[in-house]
Design an enzyme around this catalytic site. Structure first.
Site, PDB file in Angstrom:
ATOM      1  N   GLY A  56       0.841  -1.204   0.000  1.00 18.77           N
ATOM      2  CA  GLY A  56       0.000   0.000   0.000  1.00 18.77           C
ATOM      3  C   GLY A  56       0.874   1.250   0.000  1.00 18.77           C
ATOM      4  N   ARG A 111      -1.627   7.329   1.885  1.00 18.71           N
ATOM      5  CA  ARG A 111      -1.145   8.397   2.792  1.00 18.71           C
ATOM      6  C   ARG A 111      -0.102   7.852   3.761  1.00 18.71           C
ATOM      7  NH1 ARG A 111      -6.597   9.990   2.087  1.00 18.71           N
ATOM      8  NH2 ARG A 111      -7.174   8.146   3.269  1.00 18.71           N
ATOM      9  N   MET A 112      -0.426   6.734   4.413  1.00 15.74           N
ATOM     10  CA  MET A 112       0.535   6.159   5.361  1.00 15.74           C
ATOM     11  C   MET A 112       1.697   5.483   4.648  1.00 15.74           C
ATOM     12  SD  MET A 112       0.071   6.892   8.418  1.00 15.74           S
ATOM     13  CE  MET A 112       1.443   5.859   8.904  1.00 15.74           C
ATOM     14  N   ARG A 160      -2.113  -1.629  -5.333  1.00 14.72           N
ATOM     15  CA  ARG A 160      -3.098  -2.222  -6.253  1.00 14.72           C
ATOM     16  C   ARG A 160      -2.720  -1.940  -7.703  1.00 14.72           C
ATOM     17  NH1 ARG A 160      -8.652   0.026  -4.263  1.00 14.72           N
ATOM     18  NH2 ARG A 160      -8.181   1.293  -6.081  1.00 14.72           N
ATOM     19  N   THR A 212      -6.868  -0.739   9.882  1.00 16.86           N
ATOM     20  CA  THR A 212      -7.971  -0.853  10.848  1.00 16.86           C
ATOM     21  C   THR A 212      -9.266  -1.263  10.134  1.00 16.86           C
ATOM     22  OG1 THR A 212      -8.600   1.472  10.653  1.00 16.86           O
ATOM     23  CG2 THR A 212      -6.970   0.921  12.347  1.00 16.86           C
ATOM     24  N   HIS A 227     -11.326  12.595  12.948  1.00 11.94           N
ATOM     25  CA  HIS A 227     -10.343  12.312  11.893  1.00 11.94           C
ATOM     26  C   HIS A 227     -10.688  13.084  10.626  1.00 11.94           C
ATOM     27  CE1 HIS A 227      -9.281   8.828  14.406  1.00 11.94           C
ATOM     28  NE2 HIS A 227      -8.114   8.871  13.764  1.00 11.94           N
ATOM     29  N   HIS A 228      -9.723  13.131   9.716  1.00 13.22           N
ATOM     30  CA  HIS A 228      -9.869  13.767   8.401  1.00 13.22           C
ATOM     31  C   HIS A 228     -11.067  13.212   7.616  1.00 13.22           C
ATOM     32  CE1 HIS A 228      -8.146  10.061   6.707  1.00 13.22           C
ATOM     33  NE2 HIS A 228      -7.384  10.077   7.801  1.00 13.22           N
ATOM     34  N   LYS A 230     -11.377   9.394   6.001  1.00 17.17           N
ATOM     35  CA  LYS A 230     -11.400   8.131   6.768  1.00 17.17           C
ATOM     36  C   LYS A 230     -12.697   7.373   6.492  1.00 17.17           C
ATOM     37  CE  LYS A 230     -10.433   6.112  11.266  1.00 17.17           C
ATOM     38  NZ  LYS A 230      -9.534   5.117  10.675  1.00 17.17           N
ATOM     39  N   GLY A 252     -10.366   2.700  14.809  1.00 24.75           N
ATOM     40  CA  GLY A 252      -9.794   1.550  15.493  1.00 24.75           C
ATOM     41  C   GLY A 252      -9.216   1.948  16.850  1.00 24.75           C
ATOM     42  N   THR A 253      -8.669   3.153  16.934  1.00 22.57           N
ATOM     43  CA  THR A 253      -8.095   3.620  18.203  1.00 22.57           C
ATOM     44  C   THR A 253      -9.197   3.863  19.235  1.00 22.57           C
ATOM     45  OG1 THR A 253      -6.303   4.652  16.995  1.00 22.57           O
ATOM     46  CG2 THR A 253      -6.661   5.420  19.252  1.00 22.57           C
TER      47      THR A 253
HETATM   48  P1  NAD Z   1      -5.052   5.311   2.043  1.00 24.40           P
HETATM   49  O1  NAD Z   1      -6.374   5.020   1.388  1.00 24.40           O
HETATM   50  O2  NAD Z   1      -4.373   6.600   1.758  1.00 24.40           O
HETATM   51  O3  NAD Z   1      -4.015   4.132   1.679  1.00 24.40           O
HETATM   52  C1  NAD Z   1      -4.372   2.773   1.519  1.00 24.40           C
HETATM   53  C2  NAD Z   1      -3.514   2.197   0.416  1.00 24.40           C
HETATM   54  O4  NAD Z   1      -3.739   0.786   0.316  1.00 24.40           O
HETATM   55  C3  NAD Z   1      -3.840   2.808  -0.969  1.00 24.40           C
HETATM   56  O5  NAD Z   1      -2.650   3.206  -1.599  1.00 24.40           O
HETATM   57  C4  NAD Z   1      -4.521   1.657  -1.686  1.00 24.40           C
HETATM   58  O6  NAD Z   1      -4.358   1.688  -3.092  1.00 24.40           O
HETATM   59  C5  NAD Z   1      -3.783   0.468  -1.048  1.00 24.40           C
HETATM   60  N1  NAD Z   1      -4.441  -0.794  -1.314  1.00 24.40           N
HETATM   61  C6  NAD Z   1      -5.759  -1.074  -1.347  1.00 24.40           C
HETATM   62  N2  NAD Z   1      -5.946  -2.353  -1.711  1.00 24.40           N
HETATM   63  C7  NAD Z   1      -4.724  -2.878  -1.931  1.00 24.40           C
HETATM   64  C8  NAD Z   1      -4.279  -4.157  -2.349  1.00 24.40           C
HETATM   65  N3  NAD Z   1      -5.111  -5.155  -2.632  1.00 24.40           N
HETATM   66  N4  NAD Z   1      -2.934  -4.366  -2.439  1.00 24.40           N
HETATM   67  C9  NAD Z   1      -2.056  -3.368  -2.166  1.00 24.40           C
HETATM   68  N5  NAD Z   1      -2.441  -2.129  -1.783  1.00 24.40           N
HETATM   69  C10 NAD Z   1      -3.754  -1.903  -1.670  1.00 24.40           C
HETATM   70  O7  NAD Z   1      -5.304   5.125   3.601  1.00 24.40           O
HETATM   71  P2  NAD Z   1      -4.369   5.557   4.833  1.00 24.40           P
HETATM   72  O8  NAD Z   1      -4.850   6.839   5.401  1.00 24.40           O
HETATM   73  O9  NAD Z   1      -2.933   5.419   4.457  1.00 24.40           O
HETATM   74  O10 NAD Z   1      -4.786   4.444   5.892  1.00 24.40           O
HETATM   75  C11 NAD Z   1      -4.629   3.064   5.602  1.00 24.40           C
HETATM   76  C12 NAD Z   1      -5.103   2.237   6.805  1.00 24.40           C
HETATM   77  O11 NAD Z   1      -4.252   2.478   7.919  1.00 24.40           O
HETATM   78  C13 NAD Z   1      -6.528   2.557   7.282  1.00 24.40           C
HETATM   79  O12 NAD Z   1      -7.120   1.347   7.723  1.00 24.40           O
HETATM   80  C14 NAD Z   1      -6.307   3.497   8.455  1.00 24.40           C
HETATM   81  O13 NAD Z   1      -7.350   3.474   9.382  1.00 24.40           O
HETATM   82  C15 NAD Z   1      -5.055   2.875   9.043  1.00 24.40           C
HETATM   83  N6  NAD Z   1      -4.231   3.766   9.879  1.00 24.40           N
HETATM   84  C16 NAD Z   1      -3.714   3.219  10.996  1.00 24.40           C
HETATM   85  C17 NAD Z   1      -2.850   3.936  11.790  1.00 24.40           C
HETATM   86  C18 NAD Z   1      -2.199   3.246  12.963  1.00 24.40           C
HETATM   87  O14 NAD Z   1      -1.419   3.885  13.690  1.00 24.40           O
HETATM   88  N7  NAD Z   1      -2.455   1.962  13.183  1.00 24.40           N
HETATM   89  C19 NAD Z   1      -2.540   5.269  11.461  1.00 24.40           C
HETATM   90  C20 NAD Z   1      -3.092   5.816  10.295  1.00 24.40           C
HETATM   91  C21 NAD Z   1      -3.925   5.047   9.492  1.00 24.40           C
END
Ligand code: NAD
Length: 269
Positions: A10, A14-15, A37, A102, A157-158, A161, A167-168
């Site tokens: 992924g 963003r992350m 993806r 999450t 959150h933004h 989401k 999840g937190t």
């Molecule tokens: P985002 O939508 O910006 O990023 C998700 C990425 O996953 C995208 O690039 C998407 O194309 C990719 N993806 C989707 N399906 C895929 C697949 N089959 N194979 C490979 N990549 C695939 O979202 P985000 O803001 O980066 O958040 C992602 C997740 O992380 C969310 O569940 C969010 O709640 C969680 N999150 C957790 C924490 C933490 O500290 N645990 C912090 C921030 C975000």
């Protein structure tokens, strides 16, 4: 010791981009590669360029099997659906698997349990040090205060989401419930609308706010007649989650297979 080779699934998210940048800047770590993806629009681009750190000769692919086979650890901030395959591949490769994704259901949770039989898996709804300290504090306050103190959890959150409560927020609810010796599943009030009647004693309420670019705010309120305690954490940059995930990936090296939490990683007991 050789640098830990970290793969980012992924990686265009963003992350994912933040993790790639932070791995590159962390001593003792190097990027093993990045996948996303097939239709993400960045397949074939250079991972370093996408992450804003300049070319690194690592081409973003849609083949997690090949990338994970070359990695010592994998960091996953994707979607619950994507996680199923990543968990299986990390287990096969016996690569440390750090999961920040999450919104998981029972199927995904079972996949993490299975992966944990073969490799070290760290799962945390929030990877920041501050939130993990907050979880410990909330459990403690929950055990010190009786049912006269109503527990409510507010999160913001933004606007992008997609899951709610966060999840937190749910993890904070579980910590409060554990402290109080009750089951969150039975106590949780995730939505209130219309004529709800008075608040039920012992419930744990959730309120969800979405808007702007808020990285993540969480407040746990313990409200009694005449006083209330509010414990708040505010994240102002995603870097705290990325750094926590990298710390978890480093911690996994040499650990026996198992499903661990950030509390294990941070030694918070
Ligand atoms: P985002 O939508 O910006 O990023 C998700 C990425 O996953 C995208 O690039 C998407 O194309 C990719 N993806 C989707 N399906 C895929 C697949 N089959 N194979 C490979 N990549 C695939 O979202 P985000 O803001 O980066 O958040 C992602 C997740 O992380 C969310 O569940 C969010 O709640 C969680 N999150 C957790 C924490 C933490 O500290 N645990 C912090 C921030 C975000």
């Amino acid at each position: 010791m050789d640098a830990l080779r970290i793969g980012v699934v992924g990686c265009t998210g963003r992350m994912g981009r933040m993790v790639a940048r932070c791995v590159d800047q962390t001593e003792g770590c190097e990027l093993a590669g990045g996948t996303d993806r097939a239709d993400c629009g960045a397949i074939g681009r250079d991972l370093g360029e996408l992450a804003g750190i300049g070319p690194r000769d690592l081409i973003i692919s849609d083949d997690p099997a090949a990338m994970i086979a070359k990695a010592d650890a994998v960091i996953d901030f994707t979607t619950p659906e994507a996680l199923l395959r990543h968990a299986e591949l990390a287990a096969q490769a016996e690569a440390g698997y750090v999961v920040g994704t999450t919104g998981l259901g029972a199927e995904q949770q079972a996949a993490l349990e299975r992966a944990g039989l073969h490799t070290a898996v760290v799962q945390a709804a929030n990877m920041s040090l501050g939130v993990n300290l907050l979880l410990a504090l909330v459990e403690r306050v929950g055990s010190a205060l009786d049912g006269d103190y109503d527990i409510e959890i507010v999160e913001m959150h933004h606007r992008h989401k997609v899951d709610a409560p966060s999840g937190t927020a749910l993890a904070l609810g579980r910590a409060a419930a554990k402290g109080r010796g009750i089951d969150l599943e039975k106590a949780a009030q995730k939505v209130r609308d219309g004529h709800t009647g008075p608040r039920r004693r012992g419930d744990i309420g959730f309120a969800t706010l979405r808007g702007g670019d808020v990285v993540g705010d969480h407040t746990v309120v313990f409200a009694a007649d005449g006083e209330r305690i509010e414990l708040t954490h505010k994240a102002s940059t995603r870097e705290v989650f990325a750094r926590g995930a990298i710390r978890a990936a480093l911690w996994c090296r040499g650990k026996p297979p198992g499903l661990y939490t950030m509390r294990d990683v941070l030694g918070l007991g």
